[in-house]
Scaffold this motif. Structure first.
Motif, PDB file in Angstrom:
ATOM      1  N   ASN A  53      -3.068  -4.284   1.712  1.00 16.87           N
ATOM      2  CA  ASN A  53      -2.292  -3.367   2.547  1.00 16.87           C
ATOM      3  C   ASN A  53      -3.250  -2.365   3.189  1.00 16.87           C
ATOM      4  OD1 ASN A  53      -0.503  -1.667   3.764  1.00 16.87           O
ATOM      5  ND2 ASN A  53       0.305  -0.788   1.862  1.00 16.87           N
ATOM      6  N   GLU A  55      -2.606  -0.329   5.398  1.00 18.17           N
ATOM      7  CA  GLU A  55      -1.913   0.913   5.732  1.00 18.17           C
ATOM      8  C   GLU A  55      -1.660   1.781   4.504  1.00 18.17           C
ATOM      9  OE1 GLU A  55      -1.585   1.503   8.818  1.00 18.17           O
ATOM     10  OE2 GLU A  55      -2.001  -0.524   9.572  1.00 18.17           O
ATOM     11  N   ARG A  83      -8.754   2.819  10.503  1.00 22.62           N
ATOM     12  CA  ARG A  83      -7.584   3.623  10.177  1.00 22.62           C
ATOM     13  C   ARG A  83      -7.972   4.992   9.621  1.00 22.62           C
ATOM     14  NH1 ARG A  83      -6.571  -1.633   9.981  1.00 22.62           N
ATOM     15  NH2 ARG A  83      -4.457  -2.459  10.314  1.00 22.62           N
TER      16      ARG A  83
END
Length: 446
Positions: A53, A55, A83
């Motif tokens: 993941n 995120e 990110r």
């Protein structure tokens, strides 16, 4: 604050599962986890069995890198950094190729993490993260913390990994471990090893050690304590243990049922080239092998092909050698030019490398030869490794060797594992060939 541990996968073929024999428990992650203060929250993604993941809400990402997983590790690092997450890379490959790894990380850890991880975390909290942290050869932890992957244990092979030592006192020129530890050996405290074993649930243990006999006094103390536990275990050794028959018998009495021995080659010219001709000075090799078998210990025999004296006859003679001794299992590997080793440097100097950074080469697949052999073409070397491995793991060979192993050991555990392991290898010979390194790992995993 929160950190995320990542163990990158090697790669897999499209729409196929990750190889079962590559799914050992991720002990490195448990060791690192034990070094993190309780003030940190932490999570772990095992790229071999689950999707990452990107995120996830986290502050710091730790990725451990081996040469075969470097391409995938760098991809994962880039995804997190895009990110805005801070990424730290460590592991064997980072130590061998620090300048390369720096391109993909906010910081790297070179060498063992044991004595530098506190500095890394302190600097991160103070917003003063350095680009590089250099550790020293050591083994400082007391008890790995496996709780971080407790919910994944059913996905791994039913073998408990327990680290006993690091490094090796020999200096084989192709070996990245020899380079990493500068031909030195260090070990944990015996009491810590014993206490860890008592917490593990599997019946079979693999004692993670490149050469457990490097320190005879330590080995004797460890085997004496292991004898009290009534367990079954395996490890890696060099043939020189046979020179101490009393210690060899103690090893068996303490529960050792199989040892992995890196024979590498049965050709004297090859052994000299790889700086391993010391194995021939121990005495008659056949006699030493039989002494190990006589006490009831089976052998996982590992061979490396692609040295200057290798041709197809080398494979034929090695197969005859393996059949003669009825080994528990074997590995027929091609030579790998690990970066920053003497073998790699020699190949590069003599223009024998097909790709300088084969581990990052687009389209590189597992089993592809990254250098030009002397007596074989790269394609022949790759094919012979596969063909002769299939011969050794034919059903007829598995049955014949199985009968010998059952006479050799009284352990029902090892008899059971013999059939499981050999059948897995039989069906995985073709599956291993051509696996694209670093690819198809974003597919949804079941």
């Amino acid at each position: 604050m929160k950190m995320t541990f990542i163990l990158p996968a090697i790669g897999k073929k499209a729409r196929q599962k990750y190889l079962r024999t590559w799914l050992m428990e991720p002990l490195t992650i448990a060791v690192l986890n034990s070094m993190i203060p309780n003030t940190w929250d932490r999570e772990f993604y095992d790229d071999r069995i689950e999707n990452i993941n990107y995120e996830t809400e986290t502050d710091l990402v730790f990725i451990t890198v081996e040469t075969y997983t470097a391409k995938r590790a760098y991809f994962i690092a880039n995804e997190f950094r895009k990110r805005g997450k801070k990424v730290i890379l460590g592991g064997y490959h980072v130590t061998l190729m620090p300048e390369e790894a720096m391109e993909y990380a906010d910081a790297i850890m070179v060498g063992n993490a044991d004595k530098i991880i506190d500095d890394v975390l302190t600097d991160f909290k103070n917003n003063d993260l350095k680009k590089r942290y250099d550790g020293v050869s050591c083994i400082k932890y007391t008890m790995p913390d496996r709780s971080i992957y407790a919910n994944k244990m059913k996905k791994y092979l039913p073998v408990s990994l327990v680290e006993t030592g690091r490094g090796c006192r020999h200096n084989c020129e192709f070996c990245s471990i020899a380079k990493y530890y500068d031909s030195h050996y260090i070990h944990r405290e015996v009491n810590d090893i014993i206490e860890e074993i008592k917490t593990c649930k599997h019946k079979l243990f693999f004692l993670v050690d490149d050469s457990i006999f490097s320190d005879k006094a330590f080995a004797r103390d460890l085997f004496t304590e292991l004898k009290k536990l009534d367990i079954v275990w395996t490890t890696q050794i060099t043939l020189d243990i046979v020179k101490d028959e009393e210690l060899l018998q103690l090893m068996k009495d303490s529960g050792c049922e199989m040892v992995l021995i890196g024979f590498e080659s049965i050709n004297e010219g090859n052994l000299k080239q790889m700086n391993k001709e010391w194995t021939r000075k121990l005495g008659e090799r056949d006699e030493l092998i039989e002494k190990i078998h006589k006490v009831g210990i089976s052998i996982y025999a590992s061979f490396v092909f692609g040295f200057d004296y290798d041709n197809e006859e080398s494979f034929k003679k090695t197969l005859e050698f393996c059949n003669k001794h009825q080994f528990f299992v074997t590995a027929y590997n091609h030579l790998l030019a690990f970066p920053n080793t003497k073998t790699y440097d020699d190949f590069k100097e003599n223009n024998r490398l097909i790709a300088d950074k084969w581990w990052l080469q687009e389209g590189y697949t597992f089993g592809t030869i990254s250098f030009t052999p002397k007596q074989l073409s790269p394609e022949q070397l790759k094919e012979y490794c596969k063909v002769y491995k299939k011969k050794f793991f034919s059903f007829k060979s598995i049955f014949n060797r199985g009968m010998t192993v059952c006479r050799r050991t009284k352990s029902s555990t090892m008899r059971f594992y013999y059939w499981i392991i050999n059948l897995l290898f039989h069906f995985e010979v073709d599956k291993r060939s051509g696996i694209p390194v670093g690819e198809n790992l974003e597919e949804k995993k079941k």
